[in-house]
Design a protein around this motif. Structure first.
Motif, PDB file in Angstrom:
ATOM      1  N   ASP A 224       0.816  -1.211   0.000  1.00 38.26           N
ATOM      2  CA  ASP A 224       0.000   0.000   0.000  1.00 38.26           C
ATOM      3  C   ASP A 224       0.855   1.270   0.000  1.00 38.26           C
ATOM      4  O   ASP A 224       0.462   2.287   0.565  1.00 38.26           O
ATOM      5  CB  ASP A 224      -0.931  -0.004   1.223  1.00 38.26           C
ATOM      6  CG  ASP A 224      -2.105   0.954   1.057  1.00 38.26           C
ATOM      7  OD1 ASP A 224      -2.651   1.022  -0.058  1.00 38.26           O
ATOM      8  OD2 ASP A 224      -2.454   1.641   2.034  1.00 38.26           O
ATOM      9  N   SER A 225       2.012   1.225  -0.642  1.00 41.30           N
ATOM     10  CA  SER A 225       2.808   2.438  -0.784  1.00 41.30           C
ATOM     11  C   SER A 225       2.158   3.341  -1.824  1.00 41.30           C
ATOM     12  O   SER A 225       1.195   2.948  -2.508  1.00 41.30           O
ATOM     13  CB  SER A 225       4.237   2.093  -1.206  1.00 41.30           C
ATOM     14  OG  SER A 225       4.235   1.599  -2.537  1.00 41.30           O
ATOM     15  N   ASP A 226       2.663   4.529  -1.990  1.00 43.57           N
ATOM     16  CA  ASP A 226       2.093   5.466  -2.954  1.00 43.57           C
ATOM     17  C   ASP A 226       2.086   4.882  -4.365  1.00 43.57           C
ATOM     18  O   ASP A 226       1.080   4.969  -5.079  1.00 43.57           O
ATOM     19  CB  ASP A 226       2.883   6.777  -2.940  1.00 43.57           C
ATOM     20  CG  ASP A 226       2.668   7.577  -1.661  1.00 43.57           C
ATOM     21  OD1 ASP A 226       1.701   7.272  -0.935  1.00 43.57           O
ATOM     22  OD2 ASP A 226       3.474   8.481  -1.393  1.00 43.57           O
ATOM     23  N   ILE A 227       3.213   4.288  -4.763  1.00 49.71           N
ATOM     24  CA  ILE A 227       3.279   3.744  -6.123  1.00 49.71           C
ATOM     25  C   ILE A 227       2.362   2.534  -6.271  1.00 49.71           C
ATOM     26  O   ILE A 227       1.737   2.334  -7.313  1.00 49.71           O
ATOM     27  CB  ILE A 227       4.738   3.397  -6.511  1.00 49.71           C
ATOM     28  CG1 ILE A 227       4.825   2.998  -7.986  1.00 49.71           C
ATOM     29  CG2 ILE A 227       5.292   2.284  -5.632  1.00 49.71           C
ATOM     30  CD1 ILE A 227       4.496   4.095  -8.957  1.00 49.71           C
ATOM     31  N   ASP A 228       2.222   1.732  -5.217  1.00 49.00           N
ATOM     32  CA  ASP A 228       1.320   0.587  -5.282  1.00 49.00           C
ATOM     33  C   ASP A 228      -0.129   1.047  -5.417  1.00 49.00           C
ATOM     34  O   ASP A 228      -0.912   0.457  -6.175  1.00 49.00           O
ATOM     35  CB  ASP A 228       1.482  -0.291  -4.038  1.00 49.00           C
ATOM     36  CG  ASP A 228       2.827  -0.993  -3.992  1.00 49.00           C
ATOM     37  OD1 ASP A 228       3.157  -1.674  -4.981  1.00 49.00           O
ATOM     38  OD2 ASP A 228       3.546  -0.861  -2.988  1.00 49.00           O
ATOM     39  N   ARG A 229      -0.502   2.102  -4.681  1.00 49.60           N
ATOM     40  CA  ARG A 229      -1.867   2.636  -4.809  1.00 49.60           C
ATOM     41  C   ARG A 229      -2.099   3.191  -6.218  1.00 49.60           C
ATOM     42  O   ARG A 229      -3.192   3.067  -6.772  1.00 49.60           O
ATOM     43  CB  ARG A 229      -2.106   3.714  -3.755  1.00 49.60           C
ATOM     44  CG  ARG A 229      -2.270   3.156  -2.340  1.00 49.60           C
ATOM     45  CD  ARG A 229      -2.842   4.197  -1.389  1.00 49.60           C
ATOM     46  NE  ARG A 229      -1.945   5.335  -1.210  1.00 49.60           N
ATOM     47  CZ  ARG A 229      -0.984   5.380  -0.297  1.00 49.60           C
ATOM     48  NH1 ARG A 229      -0.773   4.346   0.523  1.00 49.60           N
ATOM     49  NH2 ARG A 229      -0.208   6.450  -0.178  1.00 49.60           N
ATOM     50  N   LYS A 230      -1.065   3.796  -6.789  1.00 48.03           N
ATOM     51  CA  LYS A 230      -1.184   4.310  -8.157  1.00 48.03           C
ATOM     52  C   LYS A 230      -1.464   3.164  -9.138  1.00 48.03           C
ATOM     53  O   LYS A 230      -2.338   3.277 -10.005  1.00 48.03           O
ATOM     54  CB  LYS A 230       0.097   5.047  -8.552  1.00 48.03           C
ATOM     55  CG  LYS A 230       0.096   5.561  -9.985  1.00 48.03           C
ATOM     56  CD  LYS A 230       1.434   6.215 -10.329  1.00 48.03           C
ATOM     57  CE  LYS A 230       1.469   6.638 -11.797  1.00 48.03           C
ATOM     58  NZ  LYS A 230       2.792   7.240 -12.156  1.00 48.03           N
TER      59      LYS A 230
ATOM     60  N   ASP B 212      -5.015   2.086  -8.739  1.00 47.64           N
ATOM     61  CA  ASP B 212      -5.949   3.054  -9.318  1.00 47.64           C
ATOM     62  C   ASP B 212      -5.940   2.996 -10.844  1.00 47.64           C
ATOM     63  O   ASP B 212      -6.971   3.245 -11.489  1.00 47.64           O
ATOM     64  CB  ASP B 212      -5.596   4.472  -8.852  1.00 47.64           C
ATOM     65  CG  ASP B 212      -5.832   4.676  -7.357  1.00 47.64           C
ATOM     66  OD1 ASP B 212      -6.576   3.863  -6.765  1.00 47.64           O
ATOM     67  OD2 ASP B 212      -5.252   5.632  -6.787  1.00 47.64           O
TER      68      ASP B 212
END
Length: 505
Positions: free
Chosen positions: A147-153, A156
């Motif tokens: 759930d890091s920023d890049i994983d959330r990206k 999405d």
């Protein structure tokens, strides 16, 4: 159709020829050219590192452990290390595209404070070892919800495809394939790696081919005229072909290979499609429909330089015996001008480190040599943590001398320029490097032989330059310590392992 018939007839002939040596000869000794590789797994710390974190003390421990592993590889006269640099869409190098691996720093996205890939490349080359970047192209998770920023990206963007415990980057999305190409480009242009290798993770295991499948709508949107399975396999083929083209454009000296599951090309899967005789063992080609991996397609399309199937069964196995599989894979690869290097497991040595078990592994090494259709052969051991259990046995005879990697034959290939200015002082041999094409790795083979021997006497009987018994070092630099009071010769070796004419001292 005519091409496939011709291929099939040649394949039948080659199998008949290799079947003529079905009684496996004993091949001891140490050939001059052979892939002698090892898988060095970092995911879950399988082989390395034993500890994670970012403190200076942990960094020192991680580096010391790596150097110990590489020292063992050098002492065993291996040629190549397959270093896992990307296991779960996280990396072991300073990337602009993906997060740092938790398997090095302890937390996804956090830098360990040093660059493991840069370190491993340098340490491999100090020891004369090739460094291959081992990449898992699609796998994102084996159950963890990152759930890091890049994983959330990525979530999405709809890039992720899940079934069961596995989540992968969806191979059917063009932007995903471009991202994987860019990751590989970042590695080969940013680091002096000798090769790039994928393993056997593609689609999630047994993902259904029904309207309930998470990629059903994408298939219908893109290619409803194809079967669901063929569309998925085509997406994998596209990725492999795109990587191949990228390497030709950026680092044509980098070797590219894939390590699929050990059984492929059965009569009910893909052998007829590619004009080959089916693999004759009883074991099933499960990878074709369960993870949508079709290795014969890569060989046919010549988008890989080598194939390294995971033949993790003994010679006496009832449904997947080792030697028939080696014979079939060697012929399949040779048919299309690709190399076959068998991936072999050392895991049985963990609980059964007996002379008979070690003899079984050495017999498999002999099979890889004796059943090769092309003479370009090799073995890649899984995995590095077990090497010590085999090192004395294999170094005693089978790997008694150092070796060069097998040659990759490409169109227009010429011998590299020989080094110049060879001189010796105080036990150090040095030379000058000749200019070569920008971006191409060069290394050197250093030979030392009794000074009373003539040049004719030191040559390989097979016509491949100087005999490997006199090969004392592979060097990525232009100087090396050598035993004193000998005759010396040095050759340049390019990324395809083509050797220049020797210069003598």
């Amino acid at each position: 159709m005519v091409k496939n018939i011709s291929i099939r007839l040649f394949f039948i002939f080659s199998l008949m020829v290799s079947a003529g040596v079905c009684t496996l000869p004993v091949w001891g000794g140490s050939p001059k050219r052979e892939m002698r590789g090892v898988w060095l797994a970092t995911v879950w710390g399988i082989d390395w590192p034993s500890v994670t974190g970012t403190t200076p003390a942990i960094q020192r421990k991680q580096k010391a452990e790596m150097m110990e592993l590489l020292d063992r590889c050098e002492k065993m006269n291996l040629t190549s290390v397959f270093f896992q640099v990307r296991g779960m869409a996280d990396v072991m190098y300073d990337s602009k595209l993906e997060p740092w691996s938790s398997f090095i720093s302890g937390k996804r996205g956090i830098s360990p404070g040093w660059d493991p890939l840069e370190f491993v490349v340098n340490e491999c080359h100090k020891r004369g070892l090739e460094c291959y970047a081992w990449v898992n192209p699609f796998r994102w998770s084996a159950g963890t919800n990152y759930d890091s920023d890049i994983d959330r990206k990525w979530k999405d963007q709809g890039w992720l495809l899940s079934y069961g415990k596995y989540t992968v980057f969806n191979p059917g999305i063009e932007e995903v394939r471009e991202h994987i190409v860019n990751i590989c480009r970042e590695i080969v242009t940013g680091y002096a790696v000798d090769g790039l290798v994928f393993d056997d993770y593609f689609y999630p295991n047994r993902i259904p081919e029904t309207s309930d499948a998470p990629d059903y709508a994408l298939w219908q949107e893109q290619s409803p005229w194809m079967s669901f399975g063929d569309w998925r396999r085509a997406n994998v083929h596209k990725t492999v072909a795109d990587i191949h083209c990228m390497l030709l454009d950026t680092r044509p000296d980098v070797r590219f290979g894939i390590s699929p599951a050990g059984v492929a090309g059965k009569s009910h899967t893909s052998s007829d499609k590619w004009g080959m005789l089916p693999c004759g063992v009883k074991a099933d080609d499960w990878q074709y429909k369960e993870i949508y991996s079709d290795p014969l397609g890569w060989l046919y399309q010549q988008t890989v330089d080598f194939i390294s199937p995971q033949i993790y069964w003994p010679t006496t196995h009832s449904t997947a015996p080792y030697e028939p599989l080696v014979r079939w894979w060697s012929n399949a690869a040779g048919l299309y001008g690709c190399h076959f290097y068998s991936s072999m497991t050392l895991a049985p040595l963990e609980k059964n480190n007996t002379p008979s078990q070690r003899s079984e592994i050495l017999r498999q090494v002999e099979a890889n040599r004796a059943l090769s259709m092309t003479g370009e052969f090799g073995s890649v051991f899984y995995s590095a943590k077990f090497l010590g259990k085999l090192s004395q046995d294999i170094a005693r005879e089978h790997y008694s001398s150092k070796a060069l990697s097998p040659r990759i034959c490409r169109k227009g290939g010429e011998k590299p320029l020989s080094p110049s200015g060879l001189s010796s002082k105080g036990g150090v041999l040095s030379w000058r490097e000749q200019k070569c094409d920008s971006g191409k790795l060069r290394r050197y083979a250093v030979y030392a032989f009794p000074a009373h021997l003539s040049r004719e006497e030191i040559m390989d009987t097979g016509g491949d330059g100087i005999d490997s018994r006199y090969l004392v070092r592979i060097s990525y630099g232009c100087s090396v310590a050598v035993p004193m009071g000998m005759g010396y010769a040095v050759t340049a070796i390019d990324g395809d392992s083509v050797e220049s004419d020797p210069v003598f001292l």
